[in-house]
Design an enzyme around this catalytic site. Structure first.
Site, PDB file in Angstrom:
ATOM      1  N   HIS A   1       0.818  -1.211   0.000  1.00 44.65           N
ATOM      2  CA  HIS A   1       0.000   0.000   0.000  1.00 44.65           C
ATOM      3  C   HIS A   1       0.850   1.259   0.000  1.00 44.65           C
ATOM      4  O   HIS A   1       0.485   2.267  -0.608  1.00 44.65           O
ATOM      5  CB  HIS A   1      -0.921  -0.021   1.222  1.00 44.65           C
TER       6      HIS A   1
ATOM      7  N   HIS B   1     -10.361   2.714  -0.555  1.00 39.28           N
ATOM      8  CA  HIS B   1     -10.547   2.226   0.813  1.00 39.28           C
ATOM      9  C   HIS B   1     -11.367   0.941   0.731  1.00 39.28           C
ATOM     10  O   HIS B   1     -12.424   0.814   1.337  1.00 39.28           O
ATOM     11  CB  HIS B   1     -11.222   3.281   1.692  1.00 39.28           C
TER      12      HIS B   1
END
Length: 736
Positions: free
Chosen positions: A49, A95
């Site tokens: 990420h 998200h």
């Protein structure tokens, strides 16, 4: 009270998402065994990420420059010059994993995080967008996830006070275990008032601003870099909790502080919280950073250095301030009721030092934490492109207008009014074109200038042919902006894919990126920001490749723009672009013929540009009354959407040449637009199209309250509207 830290074991390293080779690399870098806090720090910095270790090799080839690009990828958000001393600041991020685990909080913090990325750059947010993908409607969790995500997006955006103006919603069984929540934010700043993250000056104070730190979100970034398994519910504690009212205060305090000239550097505390923000500020500025965690405002007792460094509590910022203006800065934040704490200072050591309760918890080389992150050239397979589907091989089981009614009531093509009516899309008073059209338009200040905004992607195309699917995602975004009269300027992307360790998934990623790059170059549409979200898999089942594209364009005068609704009866309906009746990977093929196969429609980028420029010129010259770009569902679905939006029908009188009728009406050929024009303008526009080399076909005339095909089949606009508007509210009202 001193808390004993756990011993570093093979199992502990693995639980932090580091492979044995990566851990050995880290030990060699620092020359010793790490502390527990250092292990946490590197797990955050080196996860997928934050480090993009599987993707950054391929991202280097993206087109990111243009004369109007002020800041490309590498900062909190991208920045483009829109003229008159103003800049547009925008970015999109995912998200996904948090929203699947806890849909309301996952969605809210997705919106909150992307808004911070924009105002961290010195911009006031003026609009939010999103792109959502859910599992099959019949899946037992889908309804719960839709309700939670939509409520979370609306709850945060509405409370913060920014309009949510556009987006997309799709359903497919491949998202059953891994939904997608991509959030985009757009802001406006002065071109001479952009703020960056690079720290400067030795000995300058590093200041923590905003809300207090808690234990929510610890390991959030690591969790976002892992596949889901059957125990995803156990990861609920890694989902952050948002507070839109605190973020509104943070916005106003930051923008006020920026006016004082006291901010040297600023960084949002997003993924990996204090760790990433501090390291990035120091490394970008070629400086070291020393933090004293005793000064960090905490809302929970007994927090350890490890917990504080990895917490992803929301509504927090880190700044490097001019020490001479520190008191002034603190007064501003105290006025807004927010925490202000000096938690460290810059150094000339190029070390990242973390102290807590008189002990050094971490002492690491700051630049190497980023520069020495693993970089993988993952093996990838060239996807096998499916054969072109002959439209004559696809039967038409029902008449065209019956098929149209059925298509308009399917999950993907049904109206998403139920979603966007839960968002405040009018707050701030500058929304000129609301959700439901091809692109939103938001006025910049008092006008006349505005921004045209949209998000788009067609995942089934990307699965069948990643290169063509990547091209189409960019081209359709470009068409959406063009269809309202905007000049497309730049894009942000959100590249959602499965496990990159699988060569077939990495092949999808590489192929889509190639197509995206080709389209961005051909359409002069550079990529200025974005996000990569990998490991979107659950128990080995990947999502469809979904490289979402968010587009921004400029509308010179918002009073001169186009909408898709028919405006009046007795106008000519014109089709711009060639129609070959392309049914491969079409919605018609899937929903009516019951087949999912074939190559997706090819994207002729030269035709996209030529046809789009022609349509935009007609809009700006006020020669057209309505415009709609064509995509999912093809020509007849586009016509029905224009009729439903206005309540005005159409009489269509056209004989498809060499194309089966159902392929003509429902094929998804690209580079096409529907226009309505006054009858006395039609011949002149046809002549202009011929001169410009733009294919143009007259389809019929607006009027009445029905759609009629070639004097035969007829259906009322009202009946189509009921089918179109009814599915989603009906679905959400059912008991789970």
């Amino acid at each position: 009270m001193t808390v004993k830290e756990p011993a570093i074991t093979t199992e502990l390293v693995a639980s932090h998402g580091l492979t044995p080779d990566e851990y050995a690399r880290f030990k060699a870098l620092i020359g010793r065994e790490p502390t527990f806090t250092e292990l946490g720090i590197v797990s955050a910095m080196w996860n997928e990420h934050c480090s993009y270790k599987s993707s950054r090799l391929h991202l280097k080839g993206l087109p990111t420059k243009a004369p109007w690009v002020i800041q490309g990828p590498g900062e909190n958000a991208g920045v483009i010059d829109i003229g008159d001393g103003l800049a547009c600041v925008f970015k999109m991020e995912s998200h996904n994993h948090p929203s699947f685990i806890e849909p309301y909080q996952g969605a809210t913090t997705g919106v909150g995080g992307i808004l911070r990325d924009v105002f961290t750059m010195g911009a006031r947010p003026i609009a939010a967008l999103n792109a959502l993908r859910f599992g099959a409607p019949e899946h037992p969790r889908t309804r719960h996830l839709v309700a939670g995500v939509v409520a979370g997006i609306g709850g945060y955006g509405n409370s913060f006070g920014v309009p949510t103006v556009a987006g997309s919603v799709g359903f497919h069984t491949r998202y059953d275990g891994n939904i997608l929540v991509n959030a985009m934010a757009v802001g406006i700043a002065r071109t001479d008032g952009i703020f960056y993250a690079a720290a400067a000056g030795v000995g300058n104070p590093i200041v923590y601003l905003g809300s207090k730190t808690g234990r929510d979100g610890i390991h959030g970034a690591t969790m976002a870099s892992a596949e889901f398994d059957a125990n995803s519910e156990e990861k609920r504690p890694t989902v952050q909790v948002g507070d839109p009212f605190a973020e509104k205060l943070l916005l106003e305090a930051c923008l006020e502080l920026m006016q004082t000239g006291s901010v040297i550097a600023i960084q949002d505390m997003g993924a990996a919280g204090l760790t990433c923000s501090a390291v990035e500020m120091g490394a970008k500025g070629g400086l070291g950073v020393e933090l004293d965690l005793d000064a960090v405002p905490c809302r929970e007792e007994g927090m350890t250095a490890y917990e504080m460094m990895l917490s992803e509590s929301q509504e927090r910022m880190l700044m490097v301030l001019d020490p001479a203006r520190q008191a002034e800065a603190e007064a501003i934040f105290r006025k807004w009721g927010l925490d202000f704490a000096v938690v460290g200072h810059t150094t000339d050591t190029l070390r990242f030092v973390v102290k807590h309760q008189g002990e050094v918890k971490a002492d690491l080389p700051i630049r190497e934490l980023g520069d020495e992150a693993p970089l993988y050239d993952r093996p990838w397979n060239e996807p096998v492109r499916p054969a072109v589907l002959d439209p004559a091989s696809v039967s038409a089981p029902v008449p065209a207008l019956a098929a149209l009614k059925q298509l308009l009531g399917t999950p993907d093509l049904s109206s998403k009014r139920w979603v966007w009516e839960q968002y405040d899309h009018l707050i701030l008073g500058n929304t000129v074109q609301t959700p439901g059209g091809d692109a939103a338009i938001v006025r910049v200040g008092d006008g006349p200038k505005g921004l045209a905004l949209t998000t788009d992607v067609t995942p089934r195309y990307c699965e069948a042919d990643p290169v063509e699917g990547g091209r189409q995602a960019v081209a359709e975004t470009w068409r959406n902006i063009t269809a309202v009269g905007g000049k497309p300027l730049a894009v942000t992307d959100n590249l959602n894919f499965g496990n990159p360790e699988k060569p077939e998934i990495m092949g999808q990623f590489v192929g889509c990126l190639r197509g995206i790059s080709e389209a961005c170059v051909a359409l002069d549409f550079p990529i200025v920001s974005g996000n990569v979200s990998l490991y979107n898999e659950t128990q080995g089942r990947s999502i469809l490749p979904t490289p979402t594209i968010g587009g921004v364009g400029v509308v010179a005068d918002v009073t001169v723009h186009a909408t898709l609704a028919f405006k009046r009866a007795d106008e000519a309906i014109l089709l711009v672009g060639d129609t070959a009746g392309w049914l491969g990977q079409s919605i018609y093929l899937r929903e009516i013929a019951g087949r999912e196969e074939g190559a997706p429609p090819p994207v002729d980028l030269a035709a996209e540009r030529r046809n789009g420029d022609f349509v935009r010129s007609l809009i700006l010259d006020k020669r057209v009354s309505a415009v709609h770009d064509l995509s999912d569902g093809g020509l007849l679905v586009g016509l029905a959407e224009m009729a439903i939006a206005s309540g005005i029908g159409a009489d269509l009188d056209v004989a498809p040449a060499g194309v089966p009728a159902h392929a003509f009406w429902f094929g998804e050929d690209q580079a096409r637009y529907l226009l309505t024009v006054s009858r006395d303008q039609a011949e002149a526009i046809e002549a202009d199209a011929r001169a410009a080399g733009v294919p143009l076909t007259r389809l019929g005339t607006t009027g009445g309250d029905t759609l009629r095909l070639n004097g035969g089949e007829t259906i009322s606009v009202e009946e189509l509207a009921r089918a179109h508007e009814g599915w989603l509210p009906g679905y959400m009202q059912k008991s789970s």
